[in-house]
Design a protein around this motif. Structure first.
Motif, PDB file in Angstrom:
ATOM      1  N   TYR A 173       0.859  -1.191   0.000  1.00  0.00           N
ATOM      2  CA  TYR A 173       0.000   0.000   0.000  1.00  0.00           C
ATOM      3  C   TYR A 173       0.889   1.232   0.000  1.00  0.00           C
ATOM      4  O   TYR A 173       1.947   1.254   0.641  1.00  0.00           O
ATOM      5  CB  TYR A 173      -0.875  -0.019   1.260  1.00  0.00           C
ATOM      6  CG  TYR A 173      -2.053   0.925   1.262  1.00  0.00           C
ATOM      7  CD1 TYR A 173      -3.339   0.464   0.986  1.00  0.00           C
ATOM      8  CD2 TYR A 173      -1.891   2.277   1.578  1.00  0.00           C
ATOM      9  CE1 TYR A 173      -4.435   1.330   1.021  1.00  0.00           C
ATOM     10  CE2 TYR A 173      -2.972   3.146   1.606  1.00  0.00           C
ATOM     11  CZ  TYR A 173      -4.242   2.663   1.332  1.00  0.00           C
ATOM     12  OH  TYR A 173      -5.323   3.510   1.351  1.00  0.00           O
ATOM     13  N   LYS A 174       0.468   2.265  -0.720  1.00  0.00           N
ATOM     14  CA  LYS A 174       1.177   3.543  -0.717  1.00  0.00           C
ATOM     15  C   LYS A 174       0.157   4.671  -0.652  1.00  0.00           C
ATOM     16  O   LYS A 174      -0.897   4.594  -1.300  1.00  0.00           O
ATOM     17  CB  LYS A 174       2.024   3.714  -1.988  1.00  0.00           C
ATOM     18  CG  LYS A 174       3.181   2.759  -2.117  1.00  0.00           C
ATOM     19  CD  LYS A 174       4.162   3.193  -3.200  1.00  0.00           C
ATOM     20  CE  LYS A 174       3.509   3.354  -4.550  1.00  0.00           C
ATOM     21  NZ  LYS A 174       4.476   3.771  -5.593  1.00  0.00           N
ATOM     22  N   THR A 175       0.488   5.700   0.106  1.00  0.00           N
ATOM     23  CA  THR A 175      -0.386   6.876   0.150  1.00  0.00           C
ATOM     24  C   THR A 175       0.453   8.144   0.268  1.00  0.00           C
ATOM     25  O   THR A 175       1.502   8.160   0.944  1.00  0.00           O
ATOM     26  CB  THR A 175      -1.391   6.798   1.316  1.00  0.00           C
ATOM     27  OG1 THR A 175      -2.260   7.940   1.265  1.00  0.00           O
ATOM     28  CG2 THR A 175      -0.705   6.716   2.667  1.00  0.00           C
ATOM     29  N   THR A 176       0.008   9.183  -0.414  1.00  0.00           N
ATOM     30  CA  THR A 176       0.628  10.505  -0.325  1.00  0.00           C
ATOM     31  C   THR A 176      -0.396  11.437   0.307  1.00  0.00           C
ATOM     32  O   THR A 176      -1.487  11.651  -0.256  1.00  0.00           O
ATOM     33  CB  THR A 176       1.027  11.035  -1.717  1.00  0.00           C
ATOM     34  OG1 THR A 176       1.967  10.127  -2.310  1.00  0.00           O
ATOM     35  CG2 THR A 176       1.661  12.415  -1.609  1.00  0.00           C
ATOM     36  N   THR A 177      -0.082  11.942   1.473  1.00  0.00           N
ATOM     37  CA  THR A 177      -1.012  12.819   2.178  1.00  0.00           C
ATOM     38  C   THR A 177      -0.471  14.245   2.207  1.00  0.00           C
ATOM     39  O   THR A 177       0.605  14.538   1.654  1.00  0.00           O
ATOM     40  CB  THR A 177      -1.236  12.315   3.620  1.00  0.00           C
ATOM     41  OG1 THR A 177       0.029  12.294   4.315  1.00  0.00           O
ATOM     42  CG2 THR A 177      -1.806  10.901   3.605  1.00  0.00           C
ATOM     43  N   LYS A 190       4.596  10.938   3.130  1.00  0.00           N
ATOM     44  CA  LYS A 190       4.444   9.780   2.243  1.00  0.00           C
ATOM     45  C   LYS A 190       4.561   8.542   3.117  1.00  0.00           C
ATOM     46  O   LYS A 190       5.435   8.480   3.992  1.00  0.00           O
ATOM     47  CB  LYS A 190       5.518   9.749   1.152  1.00  0.00           C
ATOM     48  CG  LYS A 190       5.220  10.592  -0.067  1.00  0.00           C
ATOM     49  CD  LYS A 190       6.327  10.474  -1.091  1.00  0.00           C
ATOM     50  CE  LYS A 190       5.936  11.103  -2.412  1.00  0.00           C
ATOM     51  NZ  LYS A 190       4.949  10.293  -3.144  1.00  0.00           N
ATOM     52  N   VAL A 209      -3.084   4.318   8.980  1.00  0.00           N
ATOM     53  CA  VAL A 209      -3.417   4.592   7.581  1.00  0.00           C
ATOM     54  C   VAL A 209      -4.751   3.913   7.289  1.00  0.00           C
ATOM     55  O   VAL A 209      -4.872   2.688   7.386  1.00  0.00           O
ATOM     56  CB  VAL A 209      -2.338   4.065   6.619  1.00  0.00           C
ATOM     57  CG1 VAL A 209      -2.784   4.259   5.171  1.00  0.00           C
ATOM     58  CG2 VAL A 209      -1.014   4.763   6.859  1.00  0.00           C
ATOM     59  N   GLY A 220      -6.835   6.092   2.213  1.00  0.00           N
ATOM     60  CA  GLY A 220      -5.449   6.556   2.260  1.00  0.00           C
ATOM     61  C   GLY A 220      -5.156   7.631   3.272  1.00  0.00           C
ATOM     62  O   GLY A 220      -4.015   8.119   3.346  1.00  0.00           O
ATOM     63  N   SER A 232      -5.511  12.075   2.012  1.00  0.00           N
ATOM     64  CA  SER A 232      -4.677  11.572   0.919  1.00  0.00           C
ATOM     65  C   SER A 232      -5.025  12.247  -0.402  1.00  0.00           C
ATOM     66  O   SER A 232      -6.203  12.478  -0.728  1.00  0.00           O
ATOM     67  CB  SER A 232      -4.869  10.058   0.766  1.00  0.00           C
ATOM     68  OG  SER A 232      -4.161   9.575  -0.354  1.00  0.00           O
ATOM     69  N   TRP A 287      -3.496   7.498  -3.471  1.00  0.00           N
ATOM     70  CA  TRP A 287      -3.187   6.256  -2.767  1.00  0.00           C
ATOM     71  C   TRP A 287      -3.407   5.078  -3.706  1.00  0.00           C
ATOM     72  O   TRP A 287      -4.131   5.179  -4.698  1.00  0.00           O
ATOM     73  CB  TRP A 287      -4.027   6.108  -1.494  1.00  0.00           C
ATOM     74  CG  TRP A 287      -5.520   5.959  -1.719  1.00  0.00           C
ATOM     75  CD1 TRP A 287      -6.435   6.957  -1.837  1.00  0.00           C
ATOM     76  CD2 TRP A 287      -6.246   4.734  -1.830  1.00  0.00           C
ATOM     77  NE1 TRP A 287      -7.692   6.439  -2.035  1.00  0.00           N
ATOM     78  CE2 TRP A 287      -7.604   5.077  -2.027  1.00  0.00           C
ATOM     79  CE3 TRP A 287      -5.880   3.385  -1.789  1.00  0.00           C
ATOM     80  CZ2 TRP A 287      -8.610   4.120  -2.192  1.00  0.00           C
ATOM     81  CZ3 TRP A 287      -6.878   2.431  -1.942  1.00  0.00           C
ATOM     82  CH2 TRP A 287      -8.222   2.790  -2.141  1.00  0.00           C
ATOM     83  N   SER A 314      -3.476   0.524  -3.616  1.00  0.00           N
ATOM     84  CA  SER A 314      -3.410  -0.731  -2.856  1.00  0.00           C
ATOM     85  C   SER A 314      -3.138  -1.899  -3.799  1.00  0.00           C
ATOM     86  O   SER A 314      -3.702  -1.952  -4.893  1.00  0.00           O
ATOM     87  CB  SER A 314      -4.736  -0.956  -2.126  1.00  0.00           C
ATOM     88  OG  SER A 314      -4.806  -2.272  -1.601  1.00  0.00           O
ATOM     89  N   SER A 332      -7.798   7.268  -6.065  1.00  0.00           N
ATOM     90  CA  SER A 332      -7.375   8.586  -5.581  1.00  0.00           C
ATOM     91  C   SER A 332      -8.604   9.437  -5.369  1.00  0.00           C
ATOM     92  O   SER A 332      -9.689   9.148  -5.884  1.00  0.00           O
ATOM     93  CB  SER A 332      -6.423   9.259  -6.585  1.00  0.00           C
ATOM     94  OG  SER A 332      -7.077   9.455  -7.823  1.00  0.00           O
TER      95      SER A 332
END
Length: 219
Positions: free
Chosen positions: A128-132, A136, A186, A191, A206, A209, A211, A218
């Motif tokens: 999983y990745k998320t940019t808030t 990051k 998270v 996200g 976020s 994001w 998954s 997004s």
């Protein structure tokens, strides 16, 4: 004179008779021999030849072509950036791509300094990745099951990377990790990153994001 001449005539007549009989017998033998030879010759001439096997035509001998296996597509991208589309070739992925410019760490690097946002070491799978708004964050798994993972987060403007053992809270649908009195969460469904420090919680929404299980998304 007349008495001596009669016996000679008698012998001449007998001799002639014998010759005639011999000639008749000879002719009969020749005819019988000729009749017997003709059927043998005829039999030899009328013997039929053995049947032959027909030769297959080119169409009959041509085998059907074997279909070639369809090649399995492979990912051509090594990192995720502005020009990279996630899963662009339609292949099921074992891990998300790291952000371009961030390399996965090696096992010695992990043991010395911890994981990076690109994961690596004994946690090579990016789940999983998320940019808030303020950071990051990556969720790094030992494998794609997500049973054992770490939460890795870094402030957006730089700063130290925080690498923590994580747990999944099913009631919250969130990845959670604790560092002393600070708790990072998270939310998997959108996200959002929640940072609770001593009872004070900041909420970072976020902007992007993704998954591994749920595919890209997004707000």
């Amino acid at each position: 004179m007349s008495q001596s001449a009669f016996p000679r005539s008698k012998y001449v007549a007998i001799a002639m008779t014998v010759l005639v009989v011999a000639g008749v017998i000879a002719v009969a033998v020749l005819r019988l021999g000729g009749d017997d030879a003709e059927p043998r010759a005829a039999a030899t001439q009328t013997t039929s030849a053995a049947p032959t096997t027909p030769t297959p035509t080119p169409e009959q001998t041509t085998s059907s072509p074997t279909p070639s296996p369809t090649p399995t597509p492979t990912s051509t991208a090594s990192c995720e950036g502005p020009d990279t589309i996630y899963n662009e070739d339609g292949t099921e992925q074992d891990s998300l791509l790291p952000d371009c410019g961030i390399a996965p760490v090696t096992q010695p690097e992990q043991e010395k300094s911890g994981l990076s946002l690109a994961c690596g070491g004994s946690y090579p799978v990016i789940l999983y990745k998320t940019t808030t708004t303020g950071a990051k964050t990556s969720i790094c798994g030992r494998d794609s099951s997500g049973a054992d993972f770490r939460l890795v987060t870094q402030p957006k403007g730089g700063g130290p990377v925080v690498d923590l053992k994580g747990t999944y809270e099913s009631q919250l649908d969130a990845f959670v990790a604790k560092d002393g009195s600070t708790t990072y969460s998270v939310q998997a469904y959108d996200g959002t990153l929640l940072v609770d420090k001593g009872g004070r919680t900041s909420k970072q929404k976020s902007s992007d994001w993704i998954s591994l299980d749920n595919e890209p998304d997004s707000d």
